[in-house]
Design a protein around this motif. Sequence first.
Motif, PDB file in Angstrom:
ATOM      1  N   VAL A 121     100.144  -5.477  17.110  1.00 57.03           N
ATOM      2  CA  VAL A 121      99.579  -4.476  18.092  1.00 57.03           C
ATOM      3  C   VAL A 121      98.464  -5.184  18.536  1.00 57.03           C
ATOM      4  O   VAL A 121      97.460  -4.978  19.841  1.00 57.03           O
ATOM      5  CB  VAL A 121     100.524  -3.494  18.343  1.00 57.03           C
ATOM      6  N   THR A 122      97.279  -4.500  17.509  1.00 50.36           N
ATOM      7  CA  THR A 122      96.362  -4.600  17.146  1.00 50.36           C
ATOM      8  C   THR A 122      95.702  -5.636  18.208  1.00 50.36           C
ATOM      9  O   THR A 122      94.747  -6.601  18.048  1.00 50.36           O
ATOM     10  CB  THR A 122      95.522  -4.610  16.022  1.00 50.36           C
ATOM     11  N   ALA A 123      96.428  -7.023  17.189  1.00 54.49           N
ATOM     12  CA  ALA A 123      96.729  -8.390  17.363  1.00 54.49           C
ATOM     13  C   ALA A 123      96.156  -8.712  18.738  1.00 54.49           C
ATOM     14  O   ALA A 123      95.462  -9.449  19.535  1.00 54.49           O
ATOM     15  CB  ALA A 123      97.112  -9.210  16.723  1.00 54.49           C
ATOM     16  N   GLY A 124      97.667  -8.182  19.363  1.00 55.66           N
ATOM     17  CA  GLY A 124      97.881  -8.744  20.553  1.00 55.66           C
ATOM     18  C   GLY A 124      96.367  -7.575  21.400  1.00 55.66           C
ATOM     19  O   GLY A 124      96.135  -8.212  22.280  1.00 55.66           O
ATOM     20  N   LEU A 125      96.532  -5.951  20.901  1.00 53.65           N
ATOM     21  CA  LEU A 125      95.657  -5.990  22.602  1.00 53.65           C
ATOM     22  C   LEU A 125      94.342  -6.684  22.120  1.00 53.65           C
ATOM     23  O   LEU A 125      93.402  -6.747  23.656  1.00 53.65           O
ATOM     24  CB  LEU A 125      95.212  -3.900  21.738  1.00 53.65           C
ATOM     25  N   ASN A 163      94.069 -13.630  16.597  1.00 53.88           N
ATOM     26  CA  ASN A 163      94.636 -14.658  16.199  1.00 53.88           C
ATOM     27  C   ASN A 163      95.478 -14.782  14.419  1.00 53.88           C
ATOM     28  O   ASN A 163      96.556 -15.398  14.865  1.00 53.88           O
ATOM     29  CB  ASN A 163      94.408 -15.620  16.613  1.00 53.88           C
ATOM     30  N   THR A 164      94.599 -13.786  14.147  1.00 54.70           N
ATOM     31  CA  THR A 164      95.027 -14.433  12.493  1.00 54.70           C
ATOM     32  C   THR A 164      96.578 -13.740  12.061  1.00 54.70           C
ATOM     33  O   THR A 164      97.431 -14.453  11.720  1.00 54.70           O
ATOM     34  CB  THR A 164      93.883 -13.657  11.109  1.00 54.70           C
ATOM     35  N   ALA A 165      96.292 -12.466  12.850  1.00 54.76           N
ATOM     36  CA  ALA A 165      98.080 -11.942  12.568  1.00 54.76           C
ATOM     37  C   ALA A 165      99.588 -12.613  12.933  1.00 54.76           C
ATOM     38  O   ALA A 165     100.015 -12.821  12.263  1.00 54.76           O
ATOM     39  CB  ALA A 165      98.027 -10.846  13.133  1.00 54.76           C
ATOM     40  N   PHE A 166      98.735 -13.693  13.704  1.00 56.41           N
ATOM     41  CA  PHE A 166      99.711 -14.300  14.543  1.00 56.41           C
ATOM     42  C   PHE A 166     100.006 -15.865  13.932  1.00 56.41           C
ATOM     43  O   PHE A 166     100.659 -16.230  14.062  1.00 56.41           O
ATOM     44  CB  PHE A 166      99.938 -14.794  16.807  1.00 56.41           C
ATOM     45  N   LEU A 172     103.143 -12.392   6.623  1.00 58.00           N
ATOM     46  CA  LEU A 172     103.301 -10.801   7.142  1.00 58.00           C
ATOM     47  C   LEU A 172     104.707 -10.326   6.936  1.00 58.00           C
ATOM     48  O   LEU A 172     105.237  -9.621   6.840  1.00 58.00           O
ATOM     49  CB  LEU A 172     102.472 -10.261   8.766  1.00 58.00           C
ATOM     50  N   ILE A 173     105.773 -11.664   7.516  1.00 55.08           N
ATOM     51  CA  ILE A 173     106.771 -10.950   7.303  1.00 55.08           C
ATOM     52  C   ILE A 173     107.475 -11.333   6.064  1.00 55.08           C
ATOM     53  O   ILE A 173     108.485 -10.613   5.577  1.00 55.08           O
ATOM     54  CB  ILE A 173     107.782 -12.152   8.297  1.00 55.08           C
ATOM     55  N   GLY A 174     106.951 -12.321   5.517  1.00 53.32           N
ATOM     56  CA  GLY A 174     107.923 -12.745   3.834  1.00 53.32           C
ATOM     57  C   GLY A 174     106.823 -10.919   3.006  1.00 53.32           C
ATOM     58  O   GLY A 174     108.135 -10.966   2.051  1.00 53.32           O
ATOM     59  N   TRP A 175     105.539 -10.745   3.300  1.00 59.12           N
ATOM     60  CA  TRP A 175     105.513 -10.098   2.130  1.00 59.12           C
ATOM     61  C   TRP A 175     106.357  -7.964   3.269  1.00 59.12           C
ATOM     62  O   TRP A 175     106.949  -8.178   1.931  1.00 59.12           O
ATOM     63  CB  TRP A 175     104.338  -9.575   2.545  1.00 59.12           C
TER      64      TRP A 175
END
Length: 468
Positions: A121-125, A163-166, A172-175
């Motif tokens: 959400v933060t990345a999206g904002l 863009n790092t989160a995407f 992130l999902i793997g963790w």
Amino acid sequence: MDLRQRAEEIVAALGGRENIQAATHCVTRLRLALHDEGKVDKETLQNIDVVKGSFSANNQYQVVIGQGTVDKVYKEFVQAAGIGESTKEEVKESVSGKGNPLQRALKTLGDIFIPILPAIVTAGLLLGIHNILNNEGIFFDGSIIQVYPQWAGIADMIYVIANTAFAFLPALIGWSAVKKFGGSPLLGMVLGLALIHPSLLSPTDYASAALEGNAPVWNLFGLEIQRIGYQGQVLPVLFASWVLAKIEVFLRRKVADSFQLLVVAPVALLLTGILSFVVIGPVMFIVGNAITDAFVAVFDTAAPVGGLLYGALYGALVVTGLHHTFLALDLQLIANTGATFLWPILALSNISQGSATLGVMLATKDEKLRGLSLTSWISAWLGVTEPAVFGVNLRFRYPFFLALGASAVAGTFIAWRKVEASSVGIGGVPGIFSILPGSWGAFAIGIIIVIAVPFVTTYLFAKKKKNV
């Protein structure tokens, strides 16, 4: 206020100490594992002055207390209930066996994405802010950075951060997924990073290379394996994480403690990595594309119908806790098409529930309900609807259904106008920053619909029924 007395009243309303299995709390709610939710006296519970609402979701019974106060009530509650303090994971474990296989699968998916939701959400904002600076035609004929070049550096820096989160979404999902499945989260992160290693071509670049006849491959004893990465993909890393966790848990049981460091992690990661590139990745890539193609086809052929259904049903999905599962679909759509048409409808649905709560706030003379409605309205407009839905709207029912109707109308309109979001952001009024600039006008009309219609209809209905 005697919080110990209130805690004892809550315990009694929940069916007594013998009905309480475990308890934890989040920012606003007590989250409880009960032996039998049928023993809860909901009317008595609702009349306790510190309680702002209650509901059951994901086999947990949740009591809305409010930010700040919930910490103090929880400390008194565990003493009154005669239980120890529990973590969220322990409470989830207490109820993990409840529900049918589909419910448990959907709950697992939600448990994987909820921990990484703040980063997404933060990345999206932040990407929304970058869009404002970088896209043409919003405030000027050109973009802001074309008119004011001194902003180009900060715009590019915002993009890198956001863009790092995407870009590293599989990590992130793997963790989170491996942690959920009982493995080592760090290995899950490494697996996710392996699936997007810089030496691997993205699906788009690989398709271009294949057309030119120079697509890179691995040769495994005569078997050619595509050297393709899974940037932005969800399903490949989800299933690979499950396999990794199962192999790791199996090896932990079989390998002696003195050899675990040398055997468990290397073998588990190597086997899962090979399986991911040979089988899991290609198969799940096809499945993910098929799912997104199906949704795209529906919205291409009958967009208003899709918008109507999703707008009408999303609020109900929040009640069941299934709404988190659609985050995976939003991310898959963004990875495959560059945008999502589902998330804008989600944002309008959240605003609609908040507007209905605002109608209740202005119609009621009950000071407790007015205060609860005020905080719930603001929360919903900022993307968190649970206090509004469970604390106010479902309590009287008609605000909830009037909000569903308004979001269905707005969803129909913006789907017809092909409104899309470039990222997943804050699912409320600030969500407009994530909308593609060419659709801002249509999305703004959708916001007007979900503000005006639920507010006016709920207010008039409440005044007529005189039940608030």
